[in-house]
Design a protein around this motif. Structure first.
Motif: not given
Lengths: 121, 121
Positions: A50, A52, A54, A72-74, A94
């Protein structure tokens, strides 16, 4: 355990493509990394990964398309899917992945950081 | 699968303390929720629960102390630890937890949303 301030954690290192572990939950490690340029094509046979973002922009190059992630996108790269992360200058992101996940799968590159060398911060 | 824009996902619902699933990775569900006021004291005997705040302030009340999370801050409530989340008005947060995790543990309250009713958005 104390709470984790993610921006504070990002301020603790400058190195690129060197995941740092910030916490663990249910056998999954939460890692943060900075990136610029391209990592290397690889896959994880047994682990989903996963991502994400920042800060900056992270492109997850897949063989058949690109996933462009802004802050803000994953996206979750499924196990077995080849990918090559590519980042704008000083991109912060992350990851959540099992402790067993090898940095660049079975591919060894100059950028590879073995799991034992992925320090906790 | 497409990329996930977290702010866009938060814009899709208004209800409080109703976790919505936004993706899955390695058997862990990533959920987002909005909260105001207090949920209920509970624990998860077998699951750690990761919280990450995006807006507002979420206080994880533990029996012996409070963990106050502002945007960009994260905490993992270890399995077996009693907690009661309390949120400022319109707090937005994300959770990562195994699919087996019951919303309020074995406690049933008016606010409890069973796992089957936690919709994907």
């Amino acid at each position: 355990m104390s709470k984790i301030n993610i921006a504070e954690k990002f301020s603790l290192f400058e190195s690129q493509w060197t995941p740092k572990v910030i916490t663990e939950s249910n056998g999954q490690l939460v890692k943060i990394a900075k990136g610029s340029g391209e990592l290397v094509w690889h896959k994880h046979d047994n682990e989903d990964e996963l991502f994400l973002v920042f800060k900056g922009q992270l492109t997850l190059q897949l063989r058949e398309r690109n996933i462009v992630l802004n802050p803000g996108e994953m996206y979750v790269v499924p196990k077995g899917v080849e990918h090559c992360p590519k980042a704008e200058a000083d991109t912060h992101f992350l990851m959540v992945e099992p402790a067993s996940t090898a940095h660049t799968g079975t591919v060894e590159s100059d950028l590879t950081v073995s799991s034992e060398k992925q320090e906790w911060i």
